[in-house]
Design an enzyme around this catalytic site. Structure first.
Site, PDB file in Angstrom:
ATOM      1  N   PHE A 130       0.787  -1.037   0.021  1.00 44.56           N
ATOM      2  CA  PHE A 130      -0.003  -0.109   0.134  1.00 44.56           C
ATOM      3  C   PHE A 130       1.040   1.231   0.062  1.00 44.56           C
ATOM      4  O   PHE A 130       1.797   1.306   0.848  1.00 44.56           O
ATOM      5  CB  PHE A 130      -0.985   0.031   1.183  1.00 44.56           C
ATOM      6  CG  PHE A 130      -1.983   0.925   1.267  1.00 44.56           C
ATOM      7  CD1 PHE A 130      -3.214   0.686   0.980  1.00 44.56           C
ATOM      8  CD2 PHE A 130      -1.658   2.352   1.692  1.00 44.56           C
ATOM      9  CE1 PHE A 130      -4.303   1.662   0.728  1.00 44.56           C
ATOM     10  CE2 PHE A 130      -2.790   3.112   1.763  1.00 44.56           C
ATOM     11  CZ  PHE A 130      -4.058   2.849   1.149  1.00 44.56           C
ATOM     12  N   ASP A 202       1.932  -4.746   9.149  1.00 41.95           N
ATOM     13  CA  ASP A 202       0.882  -3.637   8.792  1.00 41.95           C
ATOM     14  C   ASP A 202      -0.428  -4.807   8.825  1.00 41.95           C
ATOM     15  O   ASP A 202      -0.411  -5.612   7.998  1.00 41.95           O
ATOM     16  CB  ASP A 202       0.967  -2.673   7.368  1.00 41.95           C
ATOM     17  CG  ASP A 202       0.046  -1.738   7.565  1.00 41.95           C
ATOM     18  OD1 ASP A 202      -1.365  -2.197   7.779  1.00 41.95           O
ATOM     19  OD2 ASP A 202      -0.023  -0.529   6.776  1.00 41.95           O
ATOM     20  N   TYR A 227     -10.816   1.731  10.630  1.00 45.12           N
ATOM     21  CA  TYR A 227     -11.975   1.850   9.707  1.00 45.12           C
ATOM     22  C   TYR A 227     -12.427   1.021   8.806  1.00 45.12           C
ATOM     23  O   TYR A 227     -13.178   0.874   7.846  1.00 45.12           O
ATOM     24  CB  TYR A 227     -12.060   3.281   9.368  1.00 45.12           C
ATOM     25  CG  TYR A 227     -10.908   3.493   8.514  1.00 45.12           C
ATOM     26  CD1 TYR A 227     -10.520   3.136   7.109  1.00 45.12           C
ATOM     27  CD2 TYR A 227      -9.764   4.325   8.903  1.00 45.12           C
ATOM     28  CE1 TYR A 227      -9.486   3.187   6.572  1.00 45.12           C
ATOM     29  CE2 TYR A 227      -8.395   4.310   8.093  1.00 45.12           C
ATOM     30  CZ  TYR A 227      -8.374   4.046   7.068  1.00 45.12           C
ATOM     31  OH  TYR A 227      -7.117   4.139   6.342  1.00 45.12           O
ATOM     32  N   LYS A 228     -11.677  -0.092   8.547  1.00 46.32           N
ATOM     33  CA  LYS A 228     -11.852  -1.252   7.774  1.00 46.32           C
ATOM     34  C   LYS A 228     -12.743  -2.465   8.310  1.00 46.32           C
ATOM     35  O   LYS A 228     -13.977  -1.962   8.643  1.00 46.32           O
ATOM     36  CB  LYS A 228     -10.434  -1.714   6.861  1.00 46.32           C
ATOM     37  CG  LYS A 228      -9.829  -0.378   6.151  1.00 46.32           C
ATOM     38  CD  LYS A 228      -8.547  -1.054   5.868  1.00 46.32           C
ATOM     39  CE  LYS A 228      -8.048   0.385   4.915  1.00 46.32           C
ATOM     40  NZ  LYS A 228      -6.353   0.405   4.686  1.00 46.32           N
ATOM     41  N   ARG A 377     -12.340  -4.743  -7.118  1.00 43.97           N
ATOM     42  CA  ARG A 377     -11.811  -5.323  -5.563  1.00 43.97           C
ATOM     43  C   ARG A 377     -13.303  -5.593  -4.870  1.00 43.97           C
ATOM     44  O   ARG A 377     -14.204  -4.521  -4.784  1.00 43.97           O
ATOM     45  CB  ARG A 377     -10.949  -4.432  -4.864  1.00 43.97           C
ATOM     46  CG  ARG A 377     -10.288  -5.097  -3.713  1.00 43.97           C
ATOM     47  CD  ARG A 377      -9.101  -4.229  -3.152  1.00 43.97           C
ATOM     48  NE  ARG A 377      -9.659  -3.004  -2.661  1.00 43.97           N
ATOM     49  CZ  ARG A 377      -9.222  -2.310  -1.675  1.00 43.97           C
ATOM     50  NH1 ARG A 377      -8.023  -2.668  -1.269  1.00 43.97           N
ATOM     51  NH2 ARG A 377      -9.788  -1.166  -1.251  1.00 43.97           N
TER      52      ARG A 377
HETATM   53  C1  LIG Z   1      -5.792   1.226   4.480  1.00 41.39           C
HETATM   54  C2  LIG Z   1      -4.274   1.220   4.385  1.00 41.39           C
HETATM   55  C3  LIG Z   1      -3.600   2.459   5.098  1.00 41.39           C
HETATM   56  C4  LIG Z   1      -4.163   3.469   5.380  1.00 41.39           C
HETATM   57  O1  LIG Z   1      -3.696   4.474   5.951  1.00 41.39           O
HETATM   58  P1  LIG Z   1      -4.111   5.840   6.667  1.00 41.39           P
HETATM   59  O2  LIG Z   1      -3.082   6.526   7.321  1.00 41.39           O
HETATM   60  O3  LIG Z   1      -5.085   5.328   7.520  1.00 41.39           O
HETATM   61  O4  LIG Z   1      -4.650   6.461   5.356  1.00 41.39           O
HETATM   62  C5  LIG Z   1      -2.226   2.046   5.261  1.00 41.39           C
HETATM   63  N1  LIG Z   1      -1.668   0.708   4.984  1.00 41.39           N
HETATM   64  C6  LIG Z   1      -2.303  -0.123   4.352  1.00 41.39           C
HETATM   65  C7  LIG Z   1      -1.607  -1.507   4.233  1.00 41.39           C
HETATM   66  C8  LIG Z   1      -3.687  -0.078   4.366  1.00 41.39           C
HETATM   67  O5  LIG Z   1      -4.113  -1.003   3.720  1.00 41.39           O
END
Ligand SMILES: *Cc1c(COP(=O)(O)O)cnc(C)c1O
Length: 418
Positions: A130, A202, A227-228, A377
């Site tokens: 990501f 992560d 938030y997921k 997705r």
């Molecule tokens: C959703 C996600 C993020 C989001 O990071 P934010 O700081 O909340 O915007 C980061 N890393 C991964 C792997 C994600 O899936």
């Protein structure tokens, strides 16, 4: 409806009738006419949250004013909310802090990890993680100066990339945001430790969806979004965990007063708080933390093994139906076929028309998302998605493809958020 549609619908109904988690759907607001397959990006809203937010605003904030930092335990929220997340990631209470975003917490962990190995200068990253994860590492490297970023293909073994002996830290997603591929946390952590480096996991696409055992895997640091799959609400604060064996030796550079061992001593110099408390930075985001706290309550009723099992069955049913019902339209599975290697979302590659297809689906009530250049997705949150949702979503996908319902100019213009 043809015969196979009827058979699929019957199967879905049977599975739903036997689903031990079916009742959890009533805890959520699912908009009428919507099949929500994007809970891996923003979870649906638990109904209890509106009452709790109203109480926090009208009672704790409006009436209690500043007294509520004590009387409503606002000041304890980062660790109290962390205690609700701890059992979902396989660690003990008191080891998780909640606040800031995943991006910011990654920065804290990266800096702390690099500090643990001052003799080494390489940050090893997966090349298609990501983006924010790798961007944060870039930012740290630019700030610190003599760090080197190396990337590798995380679908291949990590060992050759550790052999040089100069890796200070490795950062990896446990479940990949695009493919949903799951890393073997325990084996990969062992390999990284054998090379003398700590690992940052992560968990953004893992927590609340697949089994996570940080302590048992002997992991070092972890961060993740709430938030997921945890349904904490838009922009809900992220969590951070550091292994208790390391915590006392960690230094993180965002040394705000709320990570101080005694913030209200107002001492001139920073002294880090105990354990993970030192990863808290500034004033807790009380409204978002309160919402998140409420959203996390229902997890104490969830049998996690049932949840993981349902996740695997939902994604398998989806893959099976898409491949049998939508043949000949160019969909290519980008997620692992082996369910044991897959998280709770499924991605298909669809050249050229992926974006307009997703827009057409969303207009018909099936909400998934699109990841450039060609990925559509679909996320399957076991708490509120059922097998009939899967079956109906595939029927609508087939209809969009067969009838070229995606072929509208309006669907081809990319919105700011895809
Ligand atoms: C959703 C996600 C993020 C989001 O990071 P934010 O700081 O909340 O915007 C980061 N890393 C991964 C792997 C994600 O899936």
């Amino acid at each position: 409806m043809n015969t196979s549609d009827t058979q699929n619908a019957n199967r879905a109904r049977e599975y739903d009738a036997a689903d031990p988690l079916a009742r959890f759907r009533t805890y959520f607001h699912i908009p009428a006419g919507t099949i929500y397959l994007d809970g891996n990006s923003l979870g649906a809203m638990p109904l209890a949250v509106t009452g709790r937010l109203a109480k926090t605003a009208n009672h704790e904030w409006a009436e209690g004013l500043i007294r509520s930092w004590n009387s409503a335990s606002w000041i304890q929220l980062p660790l109290l909310v962390g205690d609700r997340i701890a059992p979902l990631i396989g660690v003990a209470r008191g080891e998780v802090a909640v606040g800031d975003s995943t991006s910011v917490n990654l920065f804290k962990c990266l800096a702390a990890a690099v500090h643990l190995r001052p003799d080494r200068r390489v940050i090893l990253l997966e090349q298609d993680n990501f983006p924010t994860d790798n961007y944060m590492a870039e930012g740290l490297a630019a700030l610190v100066g003599n760090l080197e970023i190396r990337v590798f293909d995380s679908t291949k073994p990590i060992e050759p990339h550790l052999a040089s002996g100069d890796v200070a830290v490795v950062m990896l997603s446990h479940v990949h945001y695009r493919t949903a591929r799951v890393q073997d946390m325990s084996a990969v952590t062992t390999a990284i430790h054998a090379a003398g480096a700590p690992v940052i996991w992560d968990l953004s696409h893992s927590v609340g969806a697949v089994k996570v055992e940080l302590a048992q895997s002997d992991a070092d640091f972890a961060v993740g979004c709430t938030y997921k799959y945890l349904n904490g609400g838009p922009g809900a604060p992220a969590f951070v965990w550091v292994a208790p064996r390391l915590a006392a030796d960690t230094k993180q550079p965002l040394s705000g007063w709320m990570g101080h061992k005694d913030p209200f001593a107002f001492t001139p110099l920073y002294e880090p708080g105990p354990a993970v408390k030192r990863f808290v930075c500034g004033t807790p985001q009380v409204l978002s933390l309160t919402a998140l706290d409420e959203c996390l309550k229902l997890w104490s009723e969830v049998d996690l093994d049932q949840l993981f099992e349902k996740s695997r069955r939902l994604t398998s049913f989806f893959v099976e139906l898409v491949e049998s019902e939508c043949q000949g339209h160019g969909l290519v599975l980008q997620s692992p076929r082996n369910v044991a290697e897959r998280g709770s979302h499924v991605s298909f590659g669809l050249e050229q028309i992926g974006y307009p297809v997703m827009r057409a689906l969303i207009d018909r009530g099936v909400i998934g998302d699109f990841r450039t250049p060609n990925t559509i997705r679909f996320g399957f949150t076991p708490l509120y998605v059922g097998f009939s949702d899967v079956e109906r979503a595939v029927q609508l996908l087939r209809q969009v493809l067969e009838e070229r319902l995606w072929d509208l100019d309006a669907y081809k213009i990319r919105a700011a958020v895809t």
